[in-house]
Design a protein around this motif. Structure first.
Motif, PDB file in Angstrom:
ATOM      1  N   ASP A   1       0.650  -0.874   0.265  1.00  0.00           N
ATOM      2  CA  ASP A   1      -0.223  -0.208   0.157  1.00  0.00           C
ATOM      3  C   ASP A   1       1.079   1.432  -0.275  1.00  0.00           C
ATOM      4  OD1 ASP A   1      -2.807  -1.827  -0.040  1.00  0.00           O
ATOM      5  OD2 ASP A   1      -3.150  -1.349   2.199  1.00  0.00           O
ATOM      6  N   LEU A   2       2.421   1.226   0.601  1.00  0.00           N
ATOM      7  CA  LEU A   2       2.902   2.604   0.826  1.00  0.00           C
ATOM      8  C   LEU A   2       3.655   2.421  -1.080  1.00  0.00           C
ATOM      9  CD1 LEU A   2       4.325   2.203   4.701  1.00  0.00           C
ATOM     10  CD2 LEU A   2       2.429   3.241   3.489  1.00  0.00           C
ATOM     11  N   GLY A   3       4.223   1.640  -0.817  1.00  0.00           N
ATOM     12  CA  GLY A   3       4.658   1.441  -2.111  1.00  0.00           C
ATOM     13  C   GLY A   3       6.097   1.192  -2.048  1.00  0.00           C
ATOM     14  N   ALA A   4       6.134   0.120  -1.050  1.00  0.00           N
ATOM     15  CA  ALA A   4       7.644   0.469  -0.288  1.00  0.00           C
ATOM     16  C   ALA A   4       8.417  -0.754  -1.444  1.00  0.00           C
ATOM     17  CB  ALA A   4       7.886  -0.463   1.044  1.00  0.00           C
ATOM     18  N   HIS A   5       9.599  -0.471  -1.541  1.00  0.00           N
ATOM     19  CA  HIS A   5      11.159  -1.121  -1.967  1.00  0.00           C
ATOM     20  C   HIS A   5      10.945  -2.549  -1.580  1.00  0.00           C
ATOM     21  CE1 HIS A   5      14.224  -1.619  -4.447  1.00  0.00           C
ATOM     22  NE2 HIS A   5      14.903  -2.152  -3.638  1.00  0.00           N
ATOM     23  N   ALA A   6      10.900  -2.885   0.027  1.00  0.00           N
ATOM     24  CA  ALA A   6      11.309  -3.891   0.228  1.00  0.00           C
ATOM     25  C   ALA A   6      10.188  -4.204   1.547  1.00  0.00           C
ATOM     26  CB  ALA A   6      12.833  -4.622   0.575  1.00  0.00           C
ATOM     27  N   VAL A   7      10.625  -5.431   2.528  1.00  0.00           N
ATOM     28  CA  VAL A   7      10.280  -5.857   3.957  1.00  0.00           C
ATOM     29  C   VAL A   7      11.260  -6.385   4.415  1.00  0.00           C
ATOM     30  CG1 VAL A   7       8.360  -6.991   5.454  1.00  0.00           C
ATOM     31  CG2 VAL A   7       7.431  -5.769   3.353  1.00  0.00           C
ATOM     32  N   HIS A   8      11.894  -5.782   5.747  1.00  0.00           N
ATOM     33  CA  HIS A   8      12.908  -6.562   6.681  1.00  0.00           C
ATOM     34  C   HIS A   8      12.875  -7.140   7.181  1.00  0.00           C
ATOM     35  CE1 HIS A   8      15.071  -5.246   9.969  1.00  0.00           C
ATOM     36  NE2 HIS A   8      15.678  -5.766   9.907  1.00  0.00           N
ATOM     37  N   CYS A   9      13.147  -8.627   7.561  1.00  0.00           N
ATOM     38  CA  CYS A   9      12.982  -9.140   8.930  1.00  0.00           C
ATOM     39  C   CYS A   9      14.069  -9.822   9.052  1.00  0.00           C
ATOM     40  CB  CYS A   9      12.041  -9.901   8.664  1.00  0.00           C
ATOM     41  SG  CYS A   9      12.502 -11.337   7.991  1.00  0.00           S
ATOM     42  N   PHE A  10      14.681 -10.357  10.514  1.00  0.00           N
ATOM     43  CA  PHE A  10      15.266 -11.056  11.249  1.00  0.00           C
ATOM     44  C   PHE A  10      15.055 -13.015  12.090  1.00  0.00           C
ATOM     45  CE2 PHE A  10      15.258  -7.174  14.182  1.00  0.00           C
ATOM     46  CZ  PHE A  10      14.701  -8.129  14.988  1.00  0.00           C
ATOM     47  N   SER A  11      15.400 -12.938  11.748  1.00  0.00           N
ATOM     48  CA  SER A  11      15.235 -14.457  12.203  1.00  0.00           C
ATOM     49  C   SER A  11      14.966 -14.636  13.917  1.00  0.00           C
ATOM     50  CB  SER A  11      16.775 -15.982  12.256  1.00  0.00           C
ATOM     51  OG  SER A  11      17.299 -15.005  12.660  1.00  0.00           O
ATOM     52  N   GLY A  12      16.093 -13.861  14.556  1.00  0.00           N
ATOM     53  CA  GLY A  12      15.259 -14.219  16.123  1.00  0.00           C
ATOM     54  C   GLY A  12      17.050 -15.102  16.623  1.00  0.00           C
ATOM     55  N   ILE A  13      16.492 -15.216  18.566  1.00  0.00           N
ATOM     56  CA  ILE A  13      17.725 -15.929  18.622  1.00  0.00           C
ATOM     57  C   ILE A  13      17.023 -17.012  19.223  1.00  0.00           C
ATOM     58  CG2 ILE A  13      18.743 -16.138  20.780  1.00  0.00           C
ATOM     59  CD1 ILE A  13      18.650 -12.960  21.488  1.00  0.00           C
ATOM     60  N   THR A  14      18.047 -17.949  18.475  1.00  0.00           N
ATOM     61  CA  THR A  14      18.005 -19.924  18.795  1.00  0.00           C
ATOM     62  C   THR A  14      17.361 -19.704  20.475  1.00  0.00           C
ATOM     63  OG1 THR A  14      19.329 -20.173  17.583  1.00  0.00           O
ATOM     64  CG2 THR A  14      18.712 -21.635  19.462  1.00  0.00           C
ATOM     65  N   PRO A  15      16.310 -20.748  21.131  1.00  0.00           N
ATOM     66  CA  PRO A  15      16.041 -20.540  21.778  1.00  0.00           C
ATOM     67  C   PRO A  15      16.604 -21.811  22.905  1.00  0.00           C
ATOM     68  CG  PRO A  15      14.220 -20.512  20.419  1.00  0.00           C
ATOM     69  CD  PRO A  15      15.295 -20.128  19.950  1.00  0.00           C
ATOM     70  N   PRO A  16      16.549 -21.351  23.995  1.00  0.00           N
ATOM     71  CA  PRO A  16      17.562 -22.892  25.039  1.00  0.00           C
ATOM     72  C   PRO A  16      16.395 -23.960  24.724  1.00  0.00           C
ATOM     73  CG  PRO A  16      16.785 -20.491  26.305  1.00  0.00           C
ATOM     74  CD  PRO A  16      16.195 -20.513  25.195  1.00  0.00           C
ATOM     75  N   ASP A  17      17.960 -25.048  24.878  1.00  0.00           N
ATOM     76  CA  ASP A  17      16.884 -26.100  24.661  1.00  0.00           C
ATOM     77  C   ASP A  17      17.039 -26.766  23.092  1.00  0.00           C
ATOM     78  OD1 ASP A  17      18.538 -27.033  27.340  1.00  0.00           O
ATOM     79  OD2 ASP A  17      16.607 -25.981  27.960  1.00  0.00           O
ATOM     80  N   THR A  18      17.345 -25.829  21.871  1.00  0.00           N
ATOM     81  CA  THR A  18      16.846 -25.929  20.663  1.00  0.00           C
ATOM     82  C   THR A  18      18.268 -26.040  19.880  1.00  0.00           C
ATOM     83  OG1 THR A  18      15.080 -24.342  21.032  1.00  0.00           O
ATOM     84  CG2 THR A  18      15.212 -24.809  18.582  1.00  0.00           C
ATOM     85  N   THR A  19      18.179 -27.804  19.127  1.00  0.00           N
ATOM     86  CA  THR A  19      19.032 -27.203  18.959  1.00  0.00           C
ATOM     87  C   THR A  19      19.173 -27.172  17.285  1.00  0.00           C
ATOM     88  OG1 THR A  19      17.875 -29.520  16.829  1.00  0.00           O
ATOM     89  CG2 THR A  19      19.256 -30.401  19.033  1.00  0.00           C
ATOM     90  N   ALA A  20      20.524 -26.503  16.092  1.00  0.00           N
ATOM     91  CA  ALA A  20      20.070 -26.080  15.435  1.00  0.00           C
ATOM     92  C   ALA A  20      19.678 -26.380  13.799  1.00  0.00           C
ATOM     93  CB  ALA A  20      21.774 -26.369  14.332  1.00  0.00           C
ATOM     94  N   ASP A  21      19.455 -27.592  13.809  1.00  0.00           N
ATOM     95  CA  ASP A  21      18.344 -27.976  13.090  1.00  0.00           C
ATOM     96  C   ASP A  21      17.101 -27.673  13.175  1.00  0.00           C
ATOM     97  OD1 ASP A  21      19.914 -29.462  11.152  1.00  0.00           O
ATOM     98  OD2 ASP A  21      20.098 -31.868  12.548  1.00  0.00           O
ATOM     99  N   THR A  22      16.641 -27.811  14.360  1.00  0.00           N
ATOM    100  CA  THR A  22      14.805 -27.540  14.843  1.00  0.00           C
ATOM    101  C   THR A  22      14.787 -25.933  14.893  1.00  0.00           C
ATOM    102  OG1 THR A  22      14.904 -29.401  17.207  1.00  0.00           O
ATOM    103  CG2 THR A  22      13.615 -27.342  16.697  1.00  0.00           C
ATOM    104  N   ALA A  23      15.738 -25.218  15.096  1.00  0.00           N
ATOM    105  CA  ALA A  23      15.488 -23.747  14.735  1.00  0.00           C
ATOM    106  C   ALA A  23      15.531 -23.827  13.225  1.00  0.00           C
ATOM    107  CB  ALA A  23      17.249 -23.196  15.209  1.00  0.00           C
ATOM    108  N   TRP A  24      16.570 -24.421  12.499  1.00  0.00           N
ATOM    109  CA  TRP A  24      16.433 -23.768  10.429  1.00  0.00           C
ATOM    110  C   TRP A  24      15.174 -23.930  10.342  1.00  0.00           C
ATOM    111  CZ3 TRP A  24      18.949 -20.381   8.427  1.00  0.00           C
ATOM    112  CH2 TRP A  24      20.301 -20.211   9.343  1.00  0.00           C
TER     113      TRP A  24
END
Length: 287
Positions: free
Chosen positions: A110-133
């Motif tokens: 609606d704004l005619g924006a060039h892009a939308v930005h985001c990031f992943s977040g911090i891996t929660p405790p006791d979470t394996t890398a495979d699960t996080a991905w």
């Protein structure tokens, strides 16, 4: 090639949005990195569509481009910074973040924006890398579908301390998702100085094919602290020259989210610095 300079509203939170946009236009910025948050364009507001139309009109009258940013600290949970994330153990919580990003894509359209930005977040405790991905790819799938329908790139930012922290992690995400067309990169120049093995100049060159959004500030090696220009270690003229040489056409947005108390003055000194760093006269487009 010209660079289009912007300033992030997360560094102008003490100003009303109309006033912030007017300030940036008066200073000669080409656009704005608009963080969806309660003090400016609240993505949770019941009248979001009406507010978005008003902001779109204001941007058009001022001649400002826009990228939509989604790094508001407490927009979903007043007690958890950046919570819930795309990696949250609770599927419903992850879905809330996904829904926010889909809403951001709609706002961007609606704004005619060039892009939308985001990031992943911090891996929660006791979470394996495979699960996080797995959580990340699953949570991003509806957002990428929305971005594809809207024709607006989703620009994922490598963020120090997050699951997706570096350029190598962005490429891992691309591989896991099958390199979808709407997926692009937010490159934060300060983060390159903070933790990437390559120099900021080399990071720009490496990232060039996927650049959809750029954030810029000064920073020191090994310290994730966004600093005004001149307070860190980055040699900016070669970085800006490399960025211009890529042909990147989006906004290069000053990112000083913890300096809102001095936002108007820093917006002025930042654009002056960037113009000097590119050898550009005040009031002219840097190149």
């Amino acid at each position: 090639m010209t660079l289009r300079l912007g300033y992030g509203t997360n560094g102008l939170t003490d100003l009303r949005l109309d006033d912030a946009l007017g300030l940036l236009a008066d200073l000669g910025y080409d656009g704005v990195g608009l963080t969806l948050d309660h003090m400016h364009l609240d993505p949770m507001a019941p009248d979001l569509a009406t507010r978005t139309r008003q902001v779109a009109g204001r941007l058009a009258r001022l001649g400002l481009g826009v990228t939509v940013e989604t790094g508001a600290r407490y927009v979903l949970d007043p007690r958890r910074k950046h919570g819930p994330s795309l990696l949250d153990p609770d599927p419903e919580a992850r879905a809330a973040r996904t829904a926010l990003l889909v809403r951001a894509v709609d706002v961007a359209a609606d704004l005619g924006a060039h892009a939308v930005h985001c990031f992943s977040g911090i891996t929660p405790p006791d979470t394996t890398a495979d699960t996080a991905w797995q959580r990340l790819t699953g949570a991003l799938a509806p957002v990428l579908d929305a971005a594809d329908r809207a024709g607006i790139p989703l620009a994922v930012e490598p963020e120090p301390g997050h699951l997706l922290a570096a350029l190598a992690d962005f490429h891992h995400l691309r591989t896991l998702l099958g390199d979808p067309g709407p997926l692009g990169l937010t490159l934060d120049i300060g983060h390159c100085q903070c933790l990437e093995p390559a120099s900021p100049v080399d990071c720009v060159k490496e990232a060039a094919p996927w650049l959809r959004h750029v954030q810029i500030e000064d920073m020191r090696r090994g310290v994730h602290e966004h600093l005004p220009f001149g307070d860190g270690e980055i040699d900016f003229p070669p970085v800006l020259e490399a960025l211009a040489a890529t042909g990147y056409a989006g906004l290069t947005v000053v990112e000083l989210p913890r300096h809102s108390h001095a936002g108007p003055e820093l917006a002025r000194t930042s654009i002056d610095f960037l113009r000097r760093a590119t050898g550009t006269r005040s009031g002219a487009a840097p190149c």
